[in-house]
Write an enzyme that holds these catalytic residues in place. Structure first.
Site, PDB file in Angstrom:
ATOM      1  CE  LYS A  99      -0.360  -0.118  11.317  1.00 36.31           C
ATOM      2  NZ  LYS A  99       0.050  -1.474  11.270  1.00 36.31           N
TER       3      LYS A  99
ATOM      4  CD  GLN B 162       7.199 -11.458  10.390  1.00 34.41           C
ATOM      5  OE1 GLN B 162       8.264 -11.462   9.788  1.00 34.41           O
ATOM      6  NE2 GLN B 162       6.512 -10.345  10.561  1.00 34.41           N
TER       7      GLN B 162
ATOM      8  CD  GLN C  37       8.746  -5.062  11.962  1.00 38.59           C
ATOM      9  OE1 GLN C  37       8.229  -6.157  12.028  1.00 38.59           O
ATOM     10  NE2 GLN C  37       8.588  -4.264  10.906  1.00 38.59           N
TER      11      GLN C  37
ATOM     12  CG  HIS D  39      -0.258  -0.286   2.510  1.00 37.19           C
ATOM     13  ND1 HIS D  39       0.614   0.604   3.082  1.00 37.19           N
ATOM     14  CD2 HIS D  39      -0.290  -1.370   3.330  1.00 37.19           C
ATOM     15  CE1 HIS D  39       1.062   0.103   4.213  1.00 37.19           C
ATOM     16  NE2 HIS D  39       0.545  -1.097   4.390  1.00 37.19           N
TER      17      HIS D  39
ATOM     18  N   GLY E 142       1.867   3.155   2.216  1.00 39.81           N
ATOM     19  CA  GLY E 142       2.879   3.188   3.276  1.00 39.81           C
ATOM     20  C   GLY E 142       4.180   2.552   2.805  1.00 39.81           C
ATOM     21  CG  HIS E 143       4.357  -1.655   2.016  1.00 42.05           C
ATOM     22  ND1 HIS E 143       3.045  -2.062   1.972  1.00 42.05           N
ATOM     23  CD2 HIS E 143       4.925  -2.341   3.042  1.00 42.05           C
ATOM     24  CE1 HIS E 143       2.825  -2.965   2.924  1.00 42.05           C
ATOM     25  NE2 HIS E 143       3.946  -3.149   3.595  1.00 42.05           N
TER      26      HIS E 143
HETATM   27  O1  PAF Z   1       6.961  -5.287   8.846  1.00 46.89           O
HETATM   28  C1  PAF Z   1       6.943  -6.280   8.077  1.00 46.89           C
HETATM   29  O2  PAF Z   1       6.309  -6.280   7.031  1.00 46.89           O
HETATM   30  C2  PAF Z   1       7.713  -7.523   8.484  1.00 46.89           C
HETATM   31  O3  PAF Z   1       7.673  -7.730   9.866  1.00 46.89           O
HETATM   32  C3  PAF Z   1       9.169  -7.537   7.974  1.00 46.89           C
HETATM   33  C4  PAF Z   1       9.990  -6.430   8.573  1.00 46.89           C
HETATM   34  C5  PAF Z   1       9.173  -7.418   6.453  1.00 46.89           C
HETATM   35  C6  PAF Z   1       9.830  -8.870   8.355  1.00 46.89           C
HETATM   36  O4  PAF Z   1       9.139  -9.947   7.831  1.00 46.89           O
END
Ligand code: PAF
Length: 298
Positions: free
Chosen positions: A156, A68, A160, A41, A43-44
């Site tokens: 966001k 994850q 992380q 989206h 944001g990316h």
């Molecule tokens: O934020 C994300 O989309 C994921 O946690 C990442 C950093 C790509 C790791 O899989």
């Protein structure tokens, strides 16, 4: 300049990726990495544009990282739309998409883990104990595979971002970590690939998360005790239609240490402001089976 009319090269093996990266590095080019799980989206795309402004070549990865996700989570239903992602990435100035199959990242026999302590202890770490180990592992692997000069992560996912900064420093990756500002819909909802799960009714409620955090931040800035503001914001989320609130928490923006019990405005407001100059309010709450997170500077 990238040729946005040309299809984006998509690489699936670490070997091919390394060849390309090595050749760019030999030419003295500066490389940026934007790791994603796809379903892209705005944001990316803003991260890709930010990357392009500081590097000669931008590699984006699209990999829905199984390590994850807990077994009860949404790994299987996580949206996958590679062709659309590739088009969007090309348009934003990306030079190469690394989209490996799971076996390329985790071949048979894979048995290494990466653990970041402290900053992972609560909030997302408590609610999703699987997550940060998996994130640290895959990001460490992507750093080794791509060997970028700079990598960009969105604010966001604020915790992380701090986990990745910690890991990068602790493991001596020679990589600069940049943060990208959260991109929001017109009504304030933070963009997220998981917003696609929301029904129209849930989508209308979802925007209240940002608003309620904003209001809580204003109240704390005005002198309300942090613990009281957290409790009021939790109640407001439930009243707005969220079914469950995992947390609303005012935290130090660098360490995530709690700021509860320390009102920002005291009899010595200057001292309090100095102490809390980088406070953020973070929250996670459920709408049906969708878990939303957001955070704001206070
Ligand atoms: O934020 C994300 O989309 C994921 O946690 C990442 C950093 C790509 C790791 O899989």
């Amino acid at each position: 300049m990238s040729d946005t009319s040309a299809p984006l090269p998509i690489v699936r093996s670490v070997g091919t990726l390394r060849e390309q990266v090595r050749s760019w590095r030999r030419e003295g080019q500066r490389l940026a990495l934007v790791p994603t799980m796809g379903a892209l989206h705005e944001g990316h795309l803003s991260l890709v544009r930010q990357a392009k402004a500081v590097a000669d070549r931008v590699v984006a990865s699209v990999f829905v990282n199984p390590t994850q996700f807990a077994p009860t989570e949404d790994l299987d239903r996580y949206p996958r739309q590679e062709a659309r992602d590739a088009e969007l990435l090309a348009g934003a100035g990306c030079d190469l998409l690394f989209a490996p199959p799971p076996t390329e990242v985790y071949p048979t026999g894979f048995s290494t883990s990466v653990t970041v302590s402290g900053v992972t202890d609560d909030l997302e770490g408590a609610a999703r104990p699987q997550m940060f180990g998996g994130v640290a592992l895959v990001v460490a692997k992507l750093f080794n595979m791509v060997q970028p000069h700079v990598a960009i992560f969105g604010e966001k996912d604020y915790q992380q971002l701090l986990v990745i900064r910690r890991m990068t420093q602790d493991l001596d990756f020679p990589i600069e970590i940049l943060a990208g500002a959260t991109v929001r819909e017109a009504d304030g909802l933070a963009m997220s690939s998981r917003n696609a799960y929301l029904s129209p009714t849930e989508r209308a409620v979802a925007a209240r998360l940002n608003l309620i955090l904003r209001e809580a931040g204003e109240r704390v800035r005005g002198g309300q005790a942090v613990a009281e503001a957290e409790a009021e914001a939790r109640d407001a989320l439930i009243a707005a239609g969220f079914q469950k609130v995992d947390y609303v928490a005012f935290r130090d923006g660098e360490t995530l240490a709690p700021t509860a019990g320390t009102p920002l405005e005291t009899t010595k407001p200057d001292a309090a402001r100095e102490l809390h100059k980088n406070v953020r309010v973070l929250a996670a709450a459920w709408l049906g089976s969708t878990r939303l997170i957001d955070n704001l500077p206070v």
